[in-house]
Scaffold this motif. Structure first.
Motif, PDB file in Angstrom:
ATOM      1  N   VAL A  26      24.099   0.738   7.497  1.00  0.00           N
ATOM      2  CA  VAL A  26      24.297   1.022   6.085  1.00  0.00           C
ATOM      3  C   VAL A  26      22.935   1.221   5.439  1.00  0.00           C
ATOM      4  N   GLY A  27      22.750   2.345   4.795  1.00  0.00           N
ATOM      5  CA  GLY A  27      21.512   2.580   4.055  1.00  0.00           C
ATOM      6  C   GLY A  27      20.278   2.516   4.912  1.00  0.00           C
ATOM      7  N   TYR A  28      19.384   1.604   4.558  1.00  0.00           N
ATOM      8  CA  TYR A  28      18.078   1.528   5.209  1.00  0.00           C
ATOM      9  C   TYR A  28      18.044   0.581   6.404  1.00  0.00           C
ATOM     10  N   THR A  29      19.185   0.003   6.761  1.00  0.00           N
ATOM     11  CA  THR A  29      19.245  -0.835   7.955  1.00  0.00           C
ATOM     12  C   THR A  29      20.347  -0.310   8.866  1.00  0.00           C
ATOM     13  N   ASP A  30      20.143  -0.449  10.143  1.00  0.00           N
ATOM     14  CA  ASP A  30      21.155  -0.090  11.136  1.00  0.00           C
ATOM     15  C   ASP A  30      21.041  -1.108  12.253  1.00  0.00           C
ATOM     16  N   GLU A  31      21.880  -2.123  12.193  1.00  0.00           N
ATOM     17  CA  GLU A  31      21.752  -3.262  13.082  1.00  0.00           C
ATOM     18  C   GLU A  31      22.146  -2.959  14.523  1.00  0.00           C
ATOM     19  N   ARG A  32      22.583  -1.747  14.799  1.00  0.00           N
ATOM     20  CA  ARG A  32      22.799  -1.357  16.192  1.00  0.00           C
ATOM     21  C   ARG A  32      21.469  -1.276  16.928  1.00  0.00           C
ATOM     22  N   SER A  84      12.384  -6.553  -0.136  1.00  0.00           N
ATOM     23  CA  SER A  84      11.962  -5.576   0.873  1.00  0.00           C
ATOM     24  C   SER A  84      11.290  -6.315   2.034  1.00  0.00           C
ATOM     25  N   ALA A  85      11.267  -5.672   3.184  1.00  0.00           N
ATOM     26  CA  ALA A  85      10.623  -6.270   4.356  1.00  0.00           C
ATOM     27  C   ALA A  85       9.131  -6.460   4.098  1.00  0.00           C
ATOM     28  N   ILE A  86       8.529  -5.533   3.366  1.00  0.00           N
ATOM     29  CA  ILE A  86       7.097  -5.641   3.052  1.00  0.00           C
ATOM     30  C   ILE A  86       6.836  -6.873   2.188  1.00  0.00           C
ATOM     31  N   GLN A 102       4.257  -7.074  12.952  1.00  0.00           N
ATOM     32  CA  GLN A 102       5.178  -7.963  13.671  1.00  0.00           C
ATOM     33  C   GLN A 102       6.595  -7.845  13.105  1.00  0.00           C
ATOM     34  N   ILE A 103       6.720  -7.787  11.787  1.00  0.00           N
ATOM     35  CA  ILE A 103       8.043  -7.625  11.170  1.00  0.00           C
ATOM     36  C   ILE A 103       8.669  -6.318  11.654  1.00  0.00           C
ATOM     37  N   HIS A 104       7.866  -5.273  11.688  1.00  0.00           N
ATOM     38  CA  HIS A 104       8.353  -3.962  12.120  1.00  0.00           C
ATOM     39  C   HIS A 104       8.782  -3.991  13.592  1.00  0.00           C
ATOM     40  N   GLU A 105       7.989  -4.612  14.460  1.00  0.00           N
ATOM     41  CA  GLU A 105       8.304  -4.669  15.892  1.00  0.00           C
ATOM     42  C   GLU A 105       9.518  -5.550  16.191  1.00  0.00           C
ATOM     43  N   LEU A 106       9.676  -6.634  15.451  1.00  0.00           N
ATOM     44  CA  LEU A 106      10.774  -7.565  15.701  1.00  0.00           C
ATOM     45  C   LEU A 106      12.093  -7.126  15.072  1.00  0.00           C
ATOM     46  N   ASN A 107      12.038  -6.152  14.166  1.00  0.00           N
ATOM     47  CA  ASN A 107      13.227  -5.734  13.426  1.00  0.00           C
ATOM     48  C   ASN A 107      13.420  -4.223  13.481  1.00  0.00           C
ATOM     49  N   PRO A 108      13.755  -3.688  14.647  1.00  0.00           N
ATOM     50  CA  PRO A 108      13.958  -2.243  14.733  1.00  0.00           C
ATOM     51  C   PRO A 108      15.152  -1.759  13.916  1.00  0.00           C
ATOM     52  N   ASP A 109      15.986  -2.699  13.471  1.00  0.00           N
ATOM     53  CA  ASP A 109      17.139  -2.335  12.660  1.00  0.00           C
ATOM     54  C   ASP A 109      16.762  -2.038  11.207  1.00  0.00           C
ATOM     55  N   ILE A 110      15.568  -2.428  10.785  1.00  0.00           N
ATOM     56  CA  ILE A 110      15.117  -2.118   9.426  1.00  0.00           C
ATOM     57  C   ILE A 110      14.433  -0.762   9.475  1.00  0.00           C
ATOM     58  N   ARG A 111      15.116   0.236   8.956  1.00  0.00           N
ATOM     59  CA  ARG A 111      14.633   1.611   9.063  1.00  0.00           C
ATOM     60  C   ARG A 111      13.580   1.949   8.010  1.00  0.00           C
ATOM     61  N   ASN A 112      13.627   1.294   6.884  1.00  0.00           N
ATOM     62  CA  ASN A 112      12.686   1.558   5.803  1.00  0.00           C
ATOM     63  C   ASN A 112      12.172   0.215   5.292  1.00  0.00           C
ATOM     64  N   LEU A 113      10.920  -0.088   5.571  1.00  0.00           N
ATOM     65  CA  LEU A 113      10.348  -1.387   5.200  1.00  0.00           C
ATOM     66  C   LEU A 113      10.196  -1.555   3.693  1.00  0.00           C
ATOM     67  N   ALA A 124      12.567  -0.523   1.476  1.00  0.00           N
ATOM     68  CA  ALA A 124      13.891  -0.713   0.880  1.00  0.00           C
ATOM     69  C   ALA A 124      14.235  -2.198   0.800  1.00  0.00           C
ATOM     70  N   ARG A 125      15.037  -2.540  -0.202  1.00  0.00           N
ATOM     71  CA  ARG A 125      15.457  -3.931  -0.371  1.00  0.00           C
ATOM     72  C   ARG A 125      16.530  -4.283   0.643  1.00  0.00           C
ATOM     73  N   LEU A 126      16.311  -5.383   1.338  1.00  0.00           N
ATOM     74  CA  LEU A 126      17.292  -5.897   2.276  1.00  0.00           C
ATOM     75  C   LEU A 126      18.297  -6.737   1.499  1.00  0.00           C
ATOM     76  N   PRO A 127      19.579  -6.663   1.852  1.00  0.00           N
ATOM     77  CA  PRO A 127      20.586  -7.396   1.084  1.00  0.00           C
ATOM     78  C   PRO A 127      20.522  -8.897   1.331  1.00  0.00           C
ATOM     79  N   ALA A 128      20.986  -9.676   0.352  1.00  0.00           N
ATOM     80  CA  ALA A 128      21.109 -11.121   0.543  1.00  0.00           C
ATOM     81  C   ALA A 128      22.040 -11.350   1.723  1.00  0.00           C
ATOM     82  N   GLY A 129      21.706 -12.319   2.565  1.00  0.00           N
ATOM     83  CA  GLY A 129      22.510 -12.611   3.742  1.00  0.00           C
ATOM     84  C   GLY A 129      22.037 -11.907   4.998  1.00  0.00           C
TER      85      GLY A 129
END
Length: 185
Positions: free
Chosen positions: A8-14, A125-127, A139-150, A152-157
């Motif tokens: 969804v949006g800027y994350t793709d947890e696949r 945001s991840a940043i 490190q955040i980028h390498e550990l979280n390939p599901d975050i497509r846009n650092l 963008a705001r990540l949702p609560a939860g």
């Protein structure tokens, strides 16, 4: 299946190996519960539980296991790929079990760094998260390939992977099993 992981949006947890593996395990567990057979649960993982349930119940018995999968010439509701998925799964399982004999790696596989998972309480945001926690953005980028846009705001939860002192996969999986893990908003 969309019940377990979606983009969804800027994350793709696949793209997260840990999250998608936990989702796959949960899906396989549900299939096993419904179909009461591991071979059928694995096959339904590929073809979908809905498609597998359309196979007449008298064909979904242990006695009819082989005919259901071996009838390559006749058409079934599973299709060619569905009938062959379980055999491919067994071949992969065999190769993994005997990888030392089959692949003879010259060098041992390097151990990956420990990972912990933190649940984001408020959208961020991840940043901004990395800056607040003092974690290098790389490190955040390498550990979280599901975050497509650092940016963008990540949702609560959202569960974000961070460097840890020990692996915390069990905590993430336990939250998923309890139904507390929100894989996507």
């Amino acid at each position: 299946e969309k019940l377990y992981r979606v983009g969804v949006g800027y994350t793709d947890e696949r793209y997260s190996l840990v999250k998608s593996t936990a989702a796959a395990a949960q899906l396989l567990g549900r299939n096993k519960y419904v179909l009461d057979s591991w071979p059928y649960a694995v096959t339904a993982y590929n073809s979908g539980l809905r498609e597998f349930i359309r196979v007449p119940k008298h064909l979904r018995t242990p006695e009819n296991f082989a005919p259901l999968f071996l009838s390559c010439k006749s058409k079934t509701k599973l299709g060619w790929a569905g009938r062959n998925y379980y055999a491919g799964f067994l071949a992969m399982l065999y190769a993994e079990s005997y990888r030392d004999l089959l692949y003879r790696a010259d060098k041992p596989i390097a151990k990956s760094p420990a990972i912990a998972f933190n649940r984001i309480e408020k959208p961020v945001s991840a940043i901004r998260y990395a800056m607040n926690k003092g974690i290098p953005l790389l490190q955040i980028h390498e550990l979280n390939p599901d975050i497509r846009n650092l940016h963008a705001r990540l949702p609560a939860g959202f569960w974000i992977a961070v460097p840890g002192s020990h692996d915390d996969y069990r905590g993430l999986i336990n939250e998923m099993v309890k139904g507390k893990l929100v894989v996507s908003q």
